[in-house]
Design a protein around this motif. Structure first.
Motif, PDB file in Angstrom:
ATOM      1  N   ALA A 193       0.836  -1.206   0.000  1.00 36.27           N
ATOM      2  CA  ALA A 193       0.000   0.000   0.000  1.00 36.27           C
ATOM      3  C   ALA A 193       0.869   1.255   0.000  1.00 36.27           C
ATOM      4  O   ALA A 193       0.525   2.261  -0.622  1.00 36.27           O
ATOM      5  CB  ALA A 193      -0.929  -0.006   1.201  1.00 36.27           C
ATOM      6  N   ILE A 194       2.010   1.166   0.679  1.00 37.46           N
ATOM      7  CA  ILE A 194       2.928   2.310   0.706  1.00 37.46           C
ATOM      8  C   ILE A 194       3.474   2.562  -0.695  1.00 37.46           C
ATOM      9  O   ILE A 194       3.511   3.707  -1.161  1.00 37.46           O
ATOM     10  CB  ILE A 194       4.079   2.074   1.710  1.00 37.46           C
ATOM     11  N   PHE A 195       3.880   1.486  -1.377  1.00 38.48           N
ATOM     12  CA  PHE A 195       4.396   1.661  -2.734  1.00 38.48           C
ATOM     13  C   PHE A 195       3.329   2.263  -3.638  1.00 38.48           C
ATOM     14  O   PHE A 195       3.606   3.169  -4.416  1.00 38.48           O
ATOM     15  CB  PHE A 195       4.886   0.334  -3.329  1.00 38.48           C
ATOM     16  N   SER A 201       0.849   4.192  -2.896  1.00 41.58           N
ATOM     17  CA  SER A 201       0.679   5.608  -2.575  1.00 41.58           C
ATOM     18  C   SER A 201       1.833   6.441  -3.134  1.00 41.58           C
ATOM     19  O   SER A 201       1.615   7.493  -3.766  1.00 41.58           O
ATOM     20  CB  SER A 201       0.599   5.771  -1.057  1.00 41.58           C
ATOM     21  N   VAL A 202       3.051   5.965  -2.939  1.00 40.05           N
ATOM     22  CA  VAL A 202       4.239   6.675  -3.448  1.00 40.05           C
ATOM     23  C   VAL A 202       4.193   6.757  -4.971  1.00 40.05           C
ATOM     24  O   VAL A 202       4.368   7.834  -5.553  1.00 40.05           O
ATOM     25  CB  VAL A 202       5.541   5.963  -2.982  1.00 40.05           C
ATOM     26  N   PHE A 203       3.936   5.626  -5.611  1.00 40.78           N
ATOM     27  CA  PHE A 203       3.972   5.595  -7.068  1.00 40.78           C
ATOM     28  C   PHE A 203       2.868   6.451  -7.675  1.00 40.78           C
ATOM     29  O   PHE A 203       3.082   7.148  -8.664  1.00 40.78           O
ATOM     30  CB  PHE A 203       3.890   4.152  -7.571  1.00 40.78           C
ATOM     31  N   THR A 204       1.691   6.425  -7.070  1.00 41.63           N
ATOM     32  CA  THR A 204       0.582   7.254  -7.566  1.00 41.63           C
ATOM     33  C   THR A 204       0.954   8.729  -7.486  1.00 41.63           C
ATOM     34  O   THR A 204       0.724   9.490  -8.432  1.00 41.63           O
ATOM     35  CB  THR A 204      -0.701   6.979  -6.752  1.00 41.63           C
ATOM     36  N   THR A 205       1.544   9.135  -6.385  1.00 43.81           N
ATOM     37  CA  THR A 205       1.957  10.531  -6.222  1.00 43.81           C
ATOM     38  C   THR A 205       2.982  10.932  -7.282  1.00 43.81           C
ATOM     39  O   THR A 205       2.854  11.981  -7.919  1.00 43.81           O
ATOM     40  CB  THR A 205       2.553  10.763  -4.811  1.00 43.81           C
ATOM     41  N   PHE A 206       3.983  10.085  -7.492  1.00 39.88           N
ATOM     42  CA  PHE A 206       5.027  10.409  -8.466  1.00 39.88           C
ATOM     43  C   PHE A 206       4.486  10.430  -9.889  1.00 39.88           C
ATOM     44  O   PHE A 206       4.803  11.333 -10.657  1.00 39.88           O
ATOM     45  CB  PHE A 206       6.198   9.427  -8.339  1.00 39.88           C
ATOM     46  N   ARG A 207       3.670   9.448 -10.259  1.00 42.15           N
ATOM     47  CA  ARG A 207       3.199   9.401 -11.650  1.00 42.15           C
ATOM     48  C   ARG A 207       2.227  10.535 -11.963  1.00 42.15           C
ATOM     49  O   ARG A 207       2.086  10.935 -13.110  1.00 42.15           O
ATOM     50  CB  ARG A 207       2.603   8.052 -12.006  1.00 42.15           C
ATOM     51  N   LYS A 208       1.556  11.058 -10.952  1.00 39.61           N
ATOM     52  CA  LYS A 208       0.640  12.177 -11.181  1.00 39.61           C
ATOM     53  C   LYS A 208       1.367  13.516 -11.243  1.00 39.61           C
ATOM     54  O   LYS A 208       0.824  14.482 -11.759  1.00 39.61           O
ATOM     55  CB  LYS A 208      -0.441  12.220 -10.089  1.00 39.61           C
ATOM     56  N   ASN A 209       2.579  13.559 -10.696  1.00 39.68           N
ATOM     57  CA  ASN A 209       3.320  14.821 -10.642  1.00 39.68           C
ATOM     58  C   ASN A 209       4.545  14.850 -11.543  1.00 39.68           C
ATOM     59  O   ASN A 209       5.275  15.836 -11.559  1.00 39.68           O
ATOM     60  CB  ASN A 209       3.734  15.112  -9.191  1.00 39.68           C
ATOM     61  N   ARG A 210       4.789  13.771 -12.248  1.00 41.62           N
ATOM     62  CA  ARG A 210       5.934  13.689 -13.157  1.00 41.62           C
ATOM     63  C   ARG A 210       5.463  13.043 -14.457  1.00 41.62           C
ATOM     64  O   ARG A 210       4.394  12.458 -14.511  1.00 41.62           O
ATOM     65  CB  ARG A 210       7.051  12.858 -12.520  1.00 41.62           C
ATOM     66  N   PRO A 211       6.271  13.106 -15.516  1.00 48.79           N
ATOM     67  CA  PRO A 211       5.859  12.467 -16.776  1.00 48.79           C
ATOM     68  C   PRO A 211       5.707  10.952 -16.608  1.00 48.79           C
ATOM     69  O   PRO A 211       6.583  10.289 -16.058  1.00 48.79           O
ATOM     70  CB  PRO A 211       7.019  12.782 -17.727  1.00 48.79           C
ATOM     71  N   ALA A 235      10.545   7.111  -8.131  1.00 49.23           N
ATOM     72  CA  ALA A 235       9.563   6.583  -7.170  1.00 49.23           C
ATOM     73  C   ALA A 235      10.143   5.405  -6.393  1.00 49.23           C
ATOM     74  O   ALA A 235       9.954   5.303  -5.172  1.00 49.23           O
ATOM     75  CB  ALA A 235       8.287   6.166  -7.895  1.00 49.23           C
ATOM     76  N   LEU A 236      10.864   4.521  -7.081  1.00 55.66           N
ATOM     77  CA  LEU A 236      11.472   3.373  -6.405  1.00 55.66           C
ATOM     78  C   LEU A 236      12.563   3.799  -5.417  1.00 55.66           C
ATOM     79  O   LEU A 236      12.677   3.238  -4.326  1.00 55.66           O
ATOM     80  CB  LEU A 236      12.039   2.392  -7.431  1.00 55.66           C
ATOM     81  N   ILE A 237      13.340   4.798  -5.801  1.00 56.26           N
ATOM     82  CA  ILE A 237      14.379   5.308  -4.896  1.00 56.26           C
ATOM     83  C   ILE A 237      13.731   5.905  -3.641  1.00 56.26           C
ATOM     84  O   ILE A 237      14.145   5.627  -2.511  1.00 56.26           O
ATOM     85  CB  ILE A 237      15.282   6.342  -5.610  1.00 56.26           C
ATOM     86  N   PHE A 238      12.699   6.704  -3.839  1.00 56.45           N
ATOM     87  CA  PHE A 238      11.995   7.300  -2.700  1.00 56.45           C
ATOM     88  C   PHE A 238      11.390   6.217  -1.812  1.00 56.45           C
ATOM     89  O   PHE A 238      11.508   6.247  -0.587  1.00 56.45           O
ATOM     90  CB  PHE A 238      10.908   8.266  -3.185  1.00 56.45           C
ATOM     91  N   PHE A 239      10.746   5.225  -2.438  1.00 52.68           N
ATOM     92  CA  PHE A 239      10.152   4.109  -1.697  1.00 52.68           C
ATOM     93  C   PHE A 239      11.220   3.380  -0.876  1.00 52.68           C
ATOM     94  O   PHE A 239      11.002   3.038   0.290  1.00 52.68           O
ATOM     95  CB  PHE A 239       9.468   3.146  -2.669  1.00 52.68           C
ATOM     96  N   SER A 240      12.379   3.169  -1.465  1.00 50.86           N
ATOM     97  CA  SER A 240      13.482   2.504  -0.768  1.00 50.86           C
ATOM     98  C   SER A 240      13.942   3.298   0.443  1.00 50.86           C
ATOM     99  O   SER A 240      14.228   2.739   1.505  1.00 50.86           O
ATOM    100  CB  SER A 240      14.668   2.298  -1.715  1.00 50.86           C
ATOM    101  N   GLU A 241      14.015   4.607   0.292  1.00 50.10           N
ATOM    102  CA  GLU A 241      14.443   5.462   1.401  1.00 50.10           C
ATOM    103  C   GLU A 241      13.429   5.466   2.546  1.00 50.10           C
ATOM    104  O   GLU A 241      13.788   5.440   3.716  1.00 50.10           O
ATOM    105  CB  GLU A 241      14.681   6.891   0.908  1.00 50.10           C
ATOM    106  N   VAL A 242      12.148   5.471   2.188  1.00 45.75           N
ATOM    107  CA  VAL A 242      11.089   5.527   3.193  1.00 45.75           C
ATOM    108  C   VAL A 242      10.951   4.195   3.935  1.00 45.75           C
ATOM    109  O   VAL A 242      10.760   4.168   5.154  1.00 45.75           O
ATOM    110  CB  VAL A 242       9.740   5.909   2.532  1.00 45.75           C
TER     111      VAL A 242
END
Length: 197
Positions: A2-4, A6-16, A54-61
């Motif tokens: 669920a965390i991934f 949420s993270v991925f949805t945020t990134f794909r909506k705010n980046r290409p 998104a994967l890098i951010f997910f890894s850090e979190v």
């Protein structure tokens, strides 16, 4: 996961980000099963960069990292130059799809029984699958086993294949019927107020 999501949805909506062609209508970006994650996207540099960030951010979190040695990328009709660009961004090797056209009739049946039906059974135990989805899955399995989208392969009725071996079938599950059974099981569990729903 669920965390991934949420993270991925945020990134794909705010980046290409461009959806994979077959996933755009339903906005499918990834699939999870057990500890496997399949990320789906159009093969373009911007979308892949968004996935990487998104994967890098997910890894850090989460303090989880991708094991690049156990990860693979799969392509459908993508030029070699683009594959090289994607590899430079992700650092993940290209995998090969199984040679489906080379599978025998028996091999197709075995693949459906061992992999596809196992995955469907798993999810059917957890939640009630919509009738439309179950019918579509049943049709996809039937067409895959028969070969070439139902043209050419063995001329055995699906209802016969779904019978137990003792009755002349091969023991495949008819998921339209199986879903009805599991729906009743879910309803019985609700009625008896089981805690394990």
């Amino acid at each position: 996961m669920a965390i991934f999501e949420s993270v991925f949805t945020t990134f794909r909506k705010n980046r290409p980000y461009i959806f994979h062609t077959f996933c755009e209508e339903d906005e499918i970006t990834h699939l999870c099963f057990a500890d496997d994650l399949f990320i789906l996207a159009h093969a373009d540099v911007d979308s892949i960069k968004t996935i990487r960030v998104a994967l890098i951010f997910f890894s850090e979190v989460t303090d989880s990292t991708i094991n690049e040695n156990k990860s693979l990328e799969f392509y459908g009709r993508v030029k070699e130059e683009m594959k090289a660009n994607i590899y430079n961004i992700m650092g993940i090797a290209e995998g090969n799809f199984p040679a489906i056209k080379k599978l025998t009739y028996t091999g197709r049946i075995e693949l459906v029984k061992s992999m596809v039906m196992g995955i469907i059974s798993y999810w059917s135990q957890l939640l009630v699958l919509p009738k439309k989805v179950v019918k579509k899955l049943d049709a996809l399995m039937r067409n895959f086993i028969k070969g070439s989208n139902g043209r050419g392969g063995k001329k055995v009725k699906w209802t016969v294949l779904c019978k137990p071996k003792e009755e002349g079938g091969i023991g495949l599950k008819n998921y339209v019927e199986w879903n009805k059974v599991l729906t009743c099981k879910h309803l019985l569990a609700i009625e008896s107020k089981q805690e394990s729903l």
